[in-house]
Each structure stands twice: as structure tokens, then as C-alpha cells.
Enzyme design. Sequence first.
Site, PDB file in Angstrom:
ATOM      1  N   ARG A  28       0.856  -1.184   0.000  1.00  0.00           N
ATOM      2  CA  ARG A  28       0.000   0.000   0.000  1.00  0.00           C
ATOM      3  C   ARG A  28       0.902   1.247   0.000  1.00  0.00           C
ATOM      4  O   ARG A  28       1.713   1.436   0.909  1.00  0.00           O
ATOM      5  CB  ARG A  28      -0.882  -0.011   1.246  1.00  0.00           C
ATOM      6  CG  ARG A  28      -2.111   0.847   1.116  1.00  0.00           C
ATOM      7  CD  ARG A  28      -3.020   0.624   2.289  1.00  0.00           C
ATOM      8  NE  ARG A  28      -3.667  -0.697   2.256  1.00  0.00           N
ATOM      9  CZ  ARG A  28      -4.763  -0.973   1.549  1.00  0.00           C
ATOM     10  NH1 ARG A  28      -5.330  -0.025   0.820  1.00  0.00           N
ATOM     11  NH2 ARG A  28      -5.296  -2.167   1.568  1.00  0.00           N
ATOM     12  N   GLY A 226      29.471  26.664   3.296  1.00  0.00           N
ATOM     13  CA  GLY A 226      29.102  27.811   2.478  1.00  0.00           C
ATOM     14  C   GLY A 226      29.796  27.809   1.140  1.00  0.00           C
ATOM     15  O   GLY A 226      29.777  26.804   0.437  1.00  0.00           O
ATOM     16  N   ASP A 253      21.542  23.108  -7.291  1.00  0.00           N
ATOM     17  CA  ASP A 253      20.696  23.822  -8.259  1.00  0.00           C
ATOM     18  C   ASP A 253      20.028  25.035  -7.613  1.00  0.00           C
ATOM     19  O   ASP A 253      19.867  26.083  -8.254  1.00  0.00           O
ATOM     20  CB  ASP A 253      19.621  22.889  -8.830  1.00  0.00           C
ATOM     21  CG  ASP A 253      20.205  21.900  -9.831  1.00  0.00           C
ATOM     22  OD1 ASP A 253      21.216  22.235 -10.467  1.00  0.00           O
ATOM     23  OD2 ASP A 253      19.641  20.795  -9.963  1.00  0.00           O
TER      24      ASP A 253
END
Length: 316
Positions: A28, A226, A253
Site C-alpha cells: 500500500r 558555504g 541547483d
Amino acid sequence: MKIVTLTLNPALDKSTSVERMIPEQKLRSAAMQIDAGGGGINVSKGIAKLGGHSTAVFPVGGHNGGLLRSLVEDAGIATATVEIKGETRENISVLETTSNLQYRFTLPGAPIGLADAQACLNQVRTLQPDILVASGSLPPGLPETYFEEVAEFAKQINAKFILDTSGKPLQHAADEGVFLLKPNLGELSALSGVPELALNRVDDAALEIINAGKCEVVVVSLGPQGALLVTRDGFEHIPAPTVKKVSTVGAGDSMVAGMVWALSTGKSYLEMVQTGVACGSAATMNTGTKLFDRERVDELLEWIRTFSSKYRLTDF
Ligand SMILES: Nc1ncnc2c1ncn2[C@@H]1O[C@H](COP(=O)(O)OP(=O)(O)OP(=O)(O)O)[C@@H](O)[C@H]1O
Ligand SMILES: [Mg+2]
């Protein structure tokens, strides 16, 4: 400034979850979530989240291709597509909720030939971008030198070419010369021709790439550390805020999206990278394909700006 993203290897990303992965049984599952995927398309989605505009150029095939295009358009992004024979590929990921393990299936898609890739570039030419962004891997079938041709083409049409890819395709494009590269540490090492770069060599390695004429700006992304901005004029480290990390999928991205959007609105290189780091870090606070929330970006950007203005050394 007009932004165009180029995605040669787009896909439909389908995700669902089950309680337990058990063979031979009907499992399920949760309703299937379907997202448009592929580097450049993600960058376009990020730009749209920030309130910017871009046109996404990508190949589409069959029913999957039609669905992919409508998903991108539903996100408020203009598209310029190239019809290919066969079906656009799809990826399926299944999360097993009891273990939090993700099972990822990458299905084959229709090959994209040189003529299709050329047709994508023709679309780009028609759009006359000021900024051209390509992100992601090359699909099988295209030569490793493909982005080199895109780099040359970007010069012809006077567009700033921002490339986020890896391996040989990245090296070839860098040899031709692009505007901005955003390597992570591994990609920067490969570009510099060494197996591994010590952190205190990152600035020199990036500067060598600039001095070799491979690009004007290098933004080395350093994950939770960073990013390092390097131009001919100097270096600056932009720290990433400490956040509650959920998934780093899409961080790269999202970072590129933030940088491109900032650049297109006339921001300085420093602000560009600050925005990129804010978007990248905000993306790690969300699950898989969700990229980032705009409110998070604003909060993180505020933190980064305050930190930078207190401790910065160089004027960009
Ligand atoms: N654990 C983290 N905590 C905070 N920020 C992060 C973390 N990981 C990534 N980021 C943010 O995302 C940006 C890009 O991440 P990273 O350097 O991992 O890129 P990448 O390796 O290109 O990622 P991708 O796998 O998406 O291509 C970083 O500069 C940072 O702002
Ligand atoms: Mg990356």
C-alpha cells in the site's frame, strides 16, 4: 536581463512511500508525487520561487514529455522545447517510512541525438538570453565535448554562460572558457587535475582556473561551509548558516538559481553568492525535490549579510 536555462537530460521525478518494502506482496503506497526534474529545470524553478523569470529549454518525448512540459509551465516558467522520438525518461523513488531509506530507480529514456541537442541550441539562439545556465549531466549519446560547443555558442550570442556540471564535460567547457563555474570541492579538484584539494589550496586552485582563461568567476560551493567567491580582484568566504538539514538533494541547483536571479537583478558578486548560499542552505531544510521556501531564504540571507558585514575583508 533575460535568463535561459538549458537541460539536456530532463526527467519526470516520481516519488511515493510505503511503510515497509516487502517482496511478493502488494504494498500500500502513498499517492505518487510527480515533479519535473533535471538541473536546468530545477534552476528555473528556483528562479520562479524568487519571483524571477526564465525560459527553460529542454527536449521532450512522448506522453512523459508532454507531462514534463505542463509541469514546468504550471510552475509559471516559460518553455521552449524540442520534440524527440520516444519517451522522456522517468525516475522513481520509494521511501520506506519505517527505516527512512530511499529506493531510487532510474529508468532509461529515449536517447537524445546531436541533432536534438543542436535544435535546443537553436531555441536558445531565438531567445537571445543575457544569461545562459546549463546544469546537470549530459545524456548518453552526446559527446563529452558538448558543453564546449555551448560555451563557444554563448560567446557568439554574447550571453554570460554559467555551467554547473562535472567530469570531462566540465573540463572541456572550461577549456573553451565560460563566464562562471560553480564547482564543489570534488569538481574543483578534478578541474585542477589533482585527486584531492586541501581546503587551504582552494583559493589558489580557483585563481589558477581564472588565470588560465577558463572563466571569470569561480564560486566554490563547500556544503555546510558555504562558498568561496573568487575573481581576479580577490576572494571572499561566504559562510552557510547552521540549519536543520533534512535533505541536500537540490542544494546545488538552488544555489545556482539564487546566484542567477541576483545577477539578473544587478546585484554585486558578493550579493550574488550570499543569495546563492541562502538558497542552497534553505534547500537543505526541505525534502527531496521541494527545493526551498522563499521565507527561509529571506531569513538566511539576513543572517549571512549581517555576518559578512561584520567580518568582511575585501571589497567586491
Ligand atoms: N549541510 C548543509 N548545511 C547548510 N547549508 C548547506 C549544507 N549542504 C549544502 N548547503 C548549501 O548548499 C550549497 C551548495 O551545496 P554543495 O556545496 O553541497 O553543492 P553540490 O555538491 O554542488 O550539491 P549537489 O549535490 O546538489 O550538486 C552550499 O554552498 C550551502 O549554501
Ligand atoms: Mg553540484
